[in-house]
Motif scaffolding. Structure first.
Motif, PDB file in Angstrom:
ATOM      1  N   ALA A  58       0.853  -1.187   0.000  1.00 38.11           N
ATOM      2  CA  ALA A  58       0.000   0.000   0.000  1.00 38.11           C
ATOM      3  C   ALA A  58       0.890   1.237   0.000  1.00 38.11           C
ATOM      4  CB  ALA A  58      -0.937   0.002   1.205  1.00 38.11           C
ATOM      5  N   PRO A  59       1.603   1.457  -1.109  1.00 44.66           N
ATOM      6  CA  PRO A  59       2.511   2.615  -1.167  1.00 44.66           C
ATOM      7  C   PRO A  59       1.744   3.930  -1.057  1.00 44.66           C
ATOM      8  CG  PRO A  59       2.176   1.696  -3.349  1.00 44.66           C
ATOM      9  CD  PRO A  59       1.541   0.741  -2.389  1.00 44.66           C
ATOM     10  N   ALA A  60       2.428   4.933  -0.571  1.00 44.05           N
ATOM     11  CA  ALA A  60       1.796   6.241  -0.403  1.00 44.05           C
ATOM     12  C   ALA A  60       1.355   6.813  -1.741  1.00 44.05           C
ATOM     13  CB  ALA A  60       2.772   7.192   0.285  1.00 44.05           C
ATOM     14  N   GLU A  61       0.231   7.504  -1.725  1.00 43.62           N
ATOM     15  CA  GLU A  61      -0.298   8.145  -2.919  1.00 43.62           C
ATOM     16  C   GLU A  61       0.739   9.089  -3.517  1.00 43.62           C
ATOM     17  OE1 GLU A  61      -3.767   8.758  -5.482  1.00 43.62           O
ATOM     18  OE2 GLU A  61      -3.555   7.455  -3.733  1.00 43.62           O
ATOM     19  N   GLY A  62       0.996   8.923  -4.799  1.00 42.06           N
ATOM     20  CA  GLY A  62       1.901   9.829  -5.489  1.00 42.06           C
ATOM     21  C   GLY A  62       3.378   9.571  -5.245  1.00 42.06           C
ATOM     22  N   SER A  63       3.720   8.463  -4.568  1.00 40.24           N
ATOM     23  CA  SER A  63       5.125   8.190  -4.257  1.00 40.24           C
ATOM     24  C   SER A  63       5.841   7.432  -5.365  1.00 40.24           C
ATOM     25  CB  SER A  63       5.235   7.415  -2.939  1.00 40.24           C
ATOM     26  OG  SER A  63       4.592   6.159  -3.036  1.00 40.24           O
ATOM     27  N   GLY A  64       5.131   7.114  -6.441  1.00 40.75           N
ATOM     28  CA  GLY A  64       5.753   6.438  -7.568  1.00 40.75           C
ATOM     29  C   GLY A  64       5.611   4.927  -7.513  1.00 40.75           C
ATOM     30  N   PRO A  65       6.109   4.220  -8.520  1.00 38.96           N
ATOM     31  CA  PRO A  65       6.007   2.756  -8.575  1.00 38.96           C
ATOM     32  C   PRO A  65       7.014   2.087  -7.639  1.00 38.96           C
ATOM     33  CG  PRO A  65       7.169   3.576 -10.504  1.00 38.96           C
ATOM     34  CD  PRO A  65       6.719   4.775  -9.753  1.00 38.96           C
ATOM     35  N   HIS A  66       6.506   1.492  -6.576  1.00 43.38           N
ATOM     36  CA  HIS A  66       7.368   0.789  -5.628  1.00 43.38           C
ATOM     37  C   HIS A  66       7.649  -0.617  -6.134  1.00 43.38           C
ATOM     38  CE1 HIS A  66       6.928   3.356  -1.789  1.00 43.38           C
ATOM     39  NE2 HIS A  66       6.540   4.090  -2.827  1.00 43.38           N
ATOM     40  N   ALA A  93      16.031 -18.079  -5.499  1.00 44.46           N
ATOM     41  CA  ALA A  93      14.979 -17.673  -6.428  1.00 44.46           C
ATOM     42  C   ALA A  93      14.455 -16.311  -6.015  1.00 44.46           C
ATOM     43  CB  ALA A  93      13.844 -18.696  -6.454  1.00 44.46           C
ATOM     44  N   GLY A  94      13.969 -15.557  -6.987  1.00 44.55           N
ATOM     45  CA  GLY A  94      13.440 -14.236  -6.690  1.00 44.55           C
ATOM     46  C   GLY A  94      12.498 -13.742  -7.771  1.00 44.55           C
ATOM     47  N   MET A  95      11.651 -12.797  -7.388  1.00 43.68           N
ATOM     48  CA  MET A  95      10.711 -12.166  -8.308  1.00 43.68           C
ATOM     49  C   MET A  95      10.379 -10.790  -7.738  1.00 43.68           C
ATOM     50  SD  MET A  95       8.884 -12.135 -11.067  1.00 43.68           S
ATOM     51  CE  MET A  95       8.951 -13.827 -11.681  1.00 43.68           C
ATOM     52  N   TYR A  96       9.948  -9.872  -8.592  1.00 43.47           N
ATOM     53  CA  TYR A  96       9.494  -8.576  -8.086  1.00 43.47           C
ATOM     54  C   TYR A  96       8.367  -8.050  -8.966  1.00 43.47           C
ATOM     55  CZ  TYR A  96      11.647  -5.696 -11.758  1.00 43.47           C
ATOM     56  OH  TYR A  96      11.949  -5.104 -12.957  1.00 43.47           O
ATOM     57  N   PHE A  97       7.567  -7.156  -8.382  1.00 45.78           N
ATOM     58  CA  PHE A  97       6.480  -6.521  -9.113  1.00 45.78           C
ATOM     59  C   PHE A  97       6.363  -5.076  -8.637  1.00 45.78           C
ATOM     60  CE2 PHE A  97       4.783  -8.648  -5.378  1.00 45.78           C
ATOM     61  CZ  PHE A  97       3.968  -7.701  -4.782  1.00 45.78           C
ATOM     62  N   ASP A  98       5.664  -4.268  -9.411  1.00 42.35           N
ATOM     63  CA  ASP A  98       5.488  -2.850  -9.081  1.00 42.35           C
ATOM     64  C   ASP A  98       4.053  -2.566  -8.652  1.00 42.35           C
ATOM     65  OD1 ASP A  98       8.097  -2.459  -9.816  1.00 42.35           O
ATOM     66  OD2 ASP A  98       7.648  -1.423 -11.699  1.00 42.35           O
ATOM     67  N   VAL A  99       3.921  -1.663  -7.682  1.00 38.31           N
ATOM     68  CA  VAL A  99       2.604  -1.172  -7.265  1.00 38.31           C
ATOM     69  C   VAL A  99       2.713   0.343  -7.109  1.00 38.31           C
ATOM     70  CG1 VAL A  99       0.792  -1.191  -5.512  1.00 38.31           C
ATOM     71  CG2 VAL A  99       2.012  -3.308  -6.073  1.00 38.31           C
ATOM     72  N   GLN A 100       1.776   1.051  -7.711  1.00 33.94           N
ATOM     73  CA  GLN A 100       1.764   2.513  -7.642  1.00 33.94           C
ATOM     74  C   GLN A 100       0.347   2.996  -7.387  1.00 33.94           C
ATOM     75  OE1 GLN A 100       3.262   4.428 -11.164  1.00 33.94           O
ATOM     76  NE2 GLN A 100       2.900   6.502 -10.414  1.00 33.94           N
ATOM     77  N   GLN A 101       0.214   4.038  -6.567  1.00 33.29           N
ATOM     78  CA  GLN A 101      -1.082   4.652  -6.329  1.00 33.29           C
ATOM     79  C   GLN A 101      -1.022   6.112  -6.741  1.00 33.29           C
ATOM     80  OE1 GLN A 101      -3.772   2.956  -3.188  1.00 33.29           O
ATOM     81  NE2 GLN A 101      -1.879   3.024  -1.975  1.00 33.29           N
ATOM     82  N   GLY A 102      -1.915   6.482  -7.645  1.00 34.71           N
ATOM     83  CA  GLY A 102      -1.939   7.856  -8.117  1.00 34.71           C
ATOM     84  C   GLY A 102      -0.761   8.157  -9.027  1.00 34.71           C
ATOM     85  N   THR A 103      -0.631   9.407  -9.396  1.00 37.53           N
ATOM     86  CA  THR A 103       0.477   9.842 -10.245  1.00 37.53           C
ATOM     87  C   THR A 103       1.496  10.602  -9.404  1.00 37.53           C
ATOM     88  OG1 THR A 103      -0.715  11.883 -10.791  1.00 37.53           O
ATOM     89  CG2 THR A 103      -0.982  10.005 -12.281  1.00 37.53           C
ATOM     90  N   THR A 104       2.689  10.721  -9.923  1.00 35.14           N
ATOM     91  CA  THR A 104       3.747  11.400  -9.181  1.00 35.14           C
ATOM     92  C   THR A 104       4.542  12.316 -10.097  1.00 35.14           C
ATOM     93  OG1 THR A 104       5.727  11.078  -7.834  1.00 35.14           O
ATOM     94  CG2 THR A 104       5.337   9.490  -9.581  1.00 35.14           C
ATOM     95  N   ASN A 105       5.027  13.389  -9.514  1.00 38.40           N
ATOM     96  CA  ASN A 105       5.883  14.316 -10.241  1.00 38.40           C
ATOM     97  C   ASN A 105       7.349  14.106  -9.871  1.00 38.40           C
ATOM     98  OD1 ASN A 105       3.735  15.647 -11.566  1.00 38.40           O
ATOM     99  ND2 ASN A 105       3.332  16.881  -9.724  1.00 38.40           N
TER     100      ASN A 105
END
Length: 288
Positions: free
Chosen positions: A159-167, A212-224
């Motif tokens: 649950a990344p912070a709004e506007g913080s970009g793709p974590h 072994a490893g894997m990763y994915f991105d989660v983003q909320q809102g847009t960021t500048n």
């Protein structure tokens, strides 16, 4: 009678062909995830190096098996995923206990030395049917089972912070040696989500390097926020990974067996070069 015999001969050729192709696909997949970790700057920022010996499949309900760096919503990753791995080849031994961890490496360019948010940490993880099913002749995935393990931090959806970009959320499976000794603050169950330093945890606990490893991105809102650009992975430029054997062998033994192995490799390469259509044609010819 003739048809049965011809079919048997055809299948005897197809077996090595399919197994070789499966092993090659797994090795290529491992090369791809290595490249993705580097291109996403997880290596060397989060991990000094990353040389997996097994291919991770991470499956979220309603999404399916994800690809490296796939963009997912908070809702899609709310529940813990199912995890399976496939060893690179028959030289990879999968036995014993493992530690499963998921950490938020934040956006590309983050100073990882300040630590990561821990979203999942389970010790004593096992590979279901994985203590002996490590032959390259089998492509059946091994289930990563947390049942019976010690859930230090239960899975908590990103649950990344709004506007913080793709974590970037990284999931790793690391072997626990007999010397495994986690820090006191992360040795008992029910520790909530908090910041820790993944690299320090691995070294202080005496964990092995990730298999072994894997990763994915989660983003909320847009960021500048300006985020460093990363290059795409071009699969056609990759070569299948060749993880080192987990079982040591002497130089003398290797030299003694080299002739046999070379002959076997030539035979296998010849089989791989035979298209399935020709095998079927051969079976039809014998029948006629």
């Amino acid at each position: 009678m003739f048809l049965f015999a011809a079919t048997t001969v055809a299948l005897s050729f197809l077996g090595p062909l399919v197994n070789a192709q499966s092993t090659n696909d797994t090795a290529l997949g491992i090369s791809a995830i290595e490249a993705h970790f580097t291109n996403a700057q997880l290596v060397p920022a989060l991990l000094a190096s990353f040389s997996p010996s097994a291919l991770f499949t991470v499956t979220f309900s309603g999404v399916g098996a994800i690809s490296p760096g796939q963009n997912l919503s908070v809702e899609q990753v709310a529940a813990a995923p199912e995890l399976t791995i496939v060893p690179a080849n028959s030289s990879v031994s999968l036995a014993g206990n493992y530690t499963l961890v998921m950490a938020d490496a934040d956006v590309v360019g983050t100073n990882e030395s300040v630590g990561q948010t821990r979203h999942w940490l389970v010790n004593g993880v096992t590979l279901k049917n994985g203590t002996s099913s490590n032959s390259s002749s089998s492509s059946t995935p091994l289930n990563v089972s947390t049942t019976g393990g010690t859930a230090i931090t239960d899975y908590a959806g990103p649950a990344p912070a709004e506007g913080s970009g793709p974590h970037r959320y990284v999931i790793l499976l690391l072997p626990q040696p007999s010397s495994f000794s986690p820090p006191s603050n992360l040795s008992k169950p029910n520790v909530g989500v908090s910041v820790f330093n993944l690299d320090d945890y691995i070294s202080s606990s005496h964990l092995g390097q990730p298999i072994a490893g894997m990763y994915f991105d989660v983003q909320q809102g847009t960021t500048n926020v300006t985020i460093p650009a990363t290059s795409a992975v071009v699969s056609s430029t990759l070569k299948p990974a060749t993880p080192a054997s987990s079982t040591a062998s002497s130089s003398a033994s290797a030299a003694k067996q080299s002739g046999t192995k070379n002959a076997a490799n030539r035979s296998e390469n010849s089989l791989v070069a035979i298209p399935a259509s020709l095998i079927i044609l051969l079976a039809s010819y014998i029948y006629l």
